[in-house]
Scaffold this active site. Structure first.
Site, mmCIF file in Angstrom:
data_model
loop_
_atom_site.group_PDB
_atom_site.id
_atom_site.type_symbol
_atom_site.label_atom_id
_atom_site.label_comp_id
_atom_site.label_asym_id
_atom_site.label_seq_id
_atom_site.Cartn_x
_atom_site.Cartn_y
_atom_site.Cartn_z
ATOM 1 N N CYS A 19 -42.796 -41.545 -40.845
ATOM 2 C CA CYS A 19 -43.231 -42.369 -41.979
ATOM 3 C C CYS A 19 -44.162 -41.943 -42.826
ATOM 4 O O CYS A 19 -45.020 -40.944 -41.897
ATOM 5 C CB CYS A 19 -43.236 -43.945 -40.898
ATOM 6 S SG CYS A 19 -43.605 -44.184 -39.730
ATOM 7 N N GLY A 47 -41.034 -40.901 -45.932
ATOM 8 C CA GLY A 47 -40.084 -41.674 -45.807
ATOM 9 C C GLY A 47 -39.325 -42.437 -46.809
ATOM 10 O O GLY A 47 -40.249 -43.069 -47.941
ATOM 11 N N ASN A 125 -46.633 -44.748 -37.410
ATOM 12 C CA ASN A 125 -46.528 -43.734 -37.774
ATOM 13 C C ASN A 125 -45.953 -42.467 -36.426
ATOM 14 O O ASN A 125 -47.509 -42.264 -36.406
ATOM 15 C CB ASN A 125 -47.426 -42.773 -38.800
ATOM 16 C CG ASN A 125 -46.481 -41.286 -38.766
ATOM 17 O OD1 ASN A 125 -45.679 -40.958 -38.627
ATOM 18 N ND2 ASN A 125 -47.603 -40.065 -39.285
ATOM 19 N N GLY A 126 -44.933 -41.999 -36.290
ATOM 20 C CA GLY A 126 -44.726 -41.308 -34.863
ATOM 21 C C GLY A 126 -43.692 -42.053 -34.328
ATOM 22 O O GLY A 126 -42.984 -42.499 -34.139
ATOM 23 N N TYR A 270 -44.548 -28.244 -43.878
ATOM 24 C CA TYR A 270 -43.551 -28.793 -44.231
ATOM 25 C C TYR A 270 -43.360 -30.034 -44.817
ATOM 26 O O TYR A 270 -43.669 -30.701 -46.308
ATOM 27 C CB TYR A 270 -41.904 -28.426 -44.010
ATOM 28 C CG TYR A 270 -40.678 -30.366 -44.581
ATOM 29 C CD1 TYR A 270 -39.947 -29.341 -45.838
ATOM 30 C CD2 TYR A 270 -39.919 -30.115 -44.017
ATOM 31 C CE1 TYR A 270 -39.292 -29.846 -46.425
ATOM 32 C CE2 TYR A 270 -39.005 -31.526 -44.710
ATOM 33 C CZ TYR A 270 -38.602 -31.027 -45.624
ATOM 34 O OH TYR A 270 -37.393 -31.813 -46.320
#
Length: 482
Positions: A19, A47, A125-126, A270
């Protein structure tokens, strides 16, 4: 298992990261919902399954949080009517792709907690590697969970620690000593905006400023979108507190030594947008370097270098610059497919790649092609793209990958699946090349990874099986249904 609307046709065999997070505190009292909206649009690549915004008015004596969360893209989920209801000068936003926990509305963020000390809004996030045991510990003391995501575990621990802490930031610090894994957090309390990053620095987080407003965001591209200036990155292990009284306060007591940092290298390969800077390293430059290294280490005679859009384009340009072989556009990408493409039944899936991409016959016909992509995961679409080029008249197709082969799963927020599903598992490069139908195949060398990340400490566990911390004993990665 429910049928899901897909973002990029079977995800085009691409990885997805969990995210993006975004937070704003306007000290002069201006509404921040629209700023969060545009910040989330800039982070949409991180996301596409769900999104949410939560805001509060710091001048209100009760500091009530108003929030809206939904499945889908940011511009689909937030109508003008919804935005007009989101009034407040402090807020957090979130875009999500699930790597652990089901893809449901209940699991959308930000999470909002009402507890004895007031209210908290949290965006994460994670992935935590000890989330199951922490969840069980909380459940046995009476906690009732509304979601299946580890972010709720973090929120509960912060709320519990707040009962015995003088400040919210102290509670965040205490919670950080219990949780293990990858996280960038933004926590909204009634009068403060707090950002925190795990001690290894797996996931990025930066600070920005626009007039009287301070911003926390996953990437600098979100700051550019709203016209904010970059202040600095949140350091691994650091907690920053933003308030009108003291501006930005920093607590680095959680920091660990620099050589132990383990940033996710796939942010540079990426995940992050090419126009972002992470910990001072330009993503565009990182990908140009990756392409140059491929040209140096794995040269081949050819007529044209092309990238698989969009993620392979920068590395393809780098390969062209280093090799002197012309760079060209070999594919046309259908930019209007997005989430409206419903995954067909298995027998029809072979057509899905061509809905997203089509080879430019007049560009590739009669030419020896070098095709650059960022990675191969399962290999389920690589063979179709190669076949597409051959049908368009390419005489040779040489594939170069801007990452080493995936050999191990990830437990820190990237949806790399079990080893048995990875095409590189128990196969040589030559065998993979034969499977996907290329004339040659080469990967980025492992020793090049730190170079493309600007010499920063990185995690390369998905390539080596050597993780910066002990992996969990139970599988926390979800089932990655497609």
């Amino acid at each position: 298992m429910e049928e899901r609307i897909n973002t990029v046709m079977e995800d085009s065999d691409k990885l997805r990261e969990e995210c993006g997070v975004f937070g704003v505190y306007d000290f002069t009292g201006g509404d921040v919902a629209s700023t969060i909206y545009y910040g989330l649009l800039a982070l949409q690549h991180r996301g596409q399954e769900s999104c949410g915004i939560a805001v509060s008015d710091t001048e209100s004596p009760r500091a009530k949080i108003t929030s809206s969360r939904d499945m889908g893209l940011v511009n689909e989920s937030f109508t003008q009517e919804i935005m007009e209801k989101l009034k407040g000068n402090i807020g957090v936003g979130h875009v999500r792709y699930s790597t652990a926990g089901s893809s449901t509305r209940e699991n959308a963020q930000p999470l909002v907690l009402n507890y004895v000390k007031g209210t908290l809004g949290l965006a994460h996030n994670g992935n935590l590697i000890n989330a199951p045991e922490l969840r069980r510990e909380l459940e046995y003391t009476g906690a009732i969970f509304q979601t299946t995501i580890d972010s709720e575990v973090i929120a509960y621990h912060i709320a519990r620690e707040r009962l015995n802490s003088k400040t919210v930031e102290e509670a965040v610090g205490r919670a950080m000593k219990k949780i293990k894994g990858a996280y960038s957090l933004i926590v909204m309390s009634p009068r403060k905006l707090i950002g925190a990053r795990d001690p290894f620095g797996f996931r990025p987080l930066c600070i920005g400023k626009r007039d009287s407003a301070y911003i926390l965001a996953s990437e600098t591209c979100a700051l550019d979108t709203i016209g904010a200036s970059f202040v600095r990155d949140v350091e691994p292990g650091e907690i920053v507190t933003i308030s009108p009284e003291k501006g930005i306060e920093s607590d680095r007591s959680m920091c660990i030594s620099e050589e132990k940092h383990a940033r996710c290298v796939f942010e540079y390969i990426y995940f992050a947008r090419p126009d972002s800077y992470l910990d001072g390293v330009g993503i565009y430059n990182s990908r140009i370097k990756a392409g140059k290294f491929l040209a140096i280490d794995s040269p081949v005679e050819a007529d044209l270098v092309i990238g698989v859009p969009e993620s392979g384009n920068c590395a393809a340009l780098g390969y062209s610059m280093e090799s002197g072989i012309p760079y060209g556009q070999g594919f046309v990408k259908n930019g209007y497919v997005g989430r409206t493409f419903i995954k067909p039944k298995q027998k029809s899936r072979e057509n899905s790649v061509q809905v997203k991409l089509n080879a430019l016959k007049e560009v590739v016909e009669g030419k020896r092609i070098i095709m650059i992509d960022d990675s191969i995961v399962r290999g389920t679409t690589s063979d179709r793209i190669v076949r597409m080029l051959r049908m368009a008249g390419a005489t040779q197709v040489h594939m170069r990958i801007a990452a080493p082969p995936f050999l191990w799963p990830c437990y820190f927020g990237t949806d790399i699946p079990a080893r048995e599903q990875l095409i590189a598992y128990n196969r040589s490069v030559e065998q993979i090349s034969e499977l996907i139908g290329t004339d040659s195949l080469a990967y980025l060398k492992l020793e090049r990874l730190e170079e493309i990340a600007g010499g920063l400490g990185i995690c390369n566990g998905c390539f080596t099986g050597k993780y910066p911390m002990e992996p969990p004993r139970e599988d926390i990665r979800g089932d990655y249904e497609r």
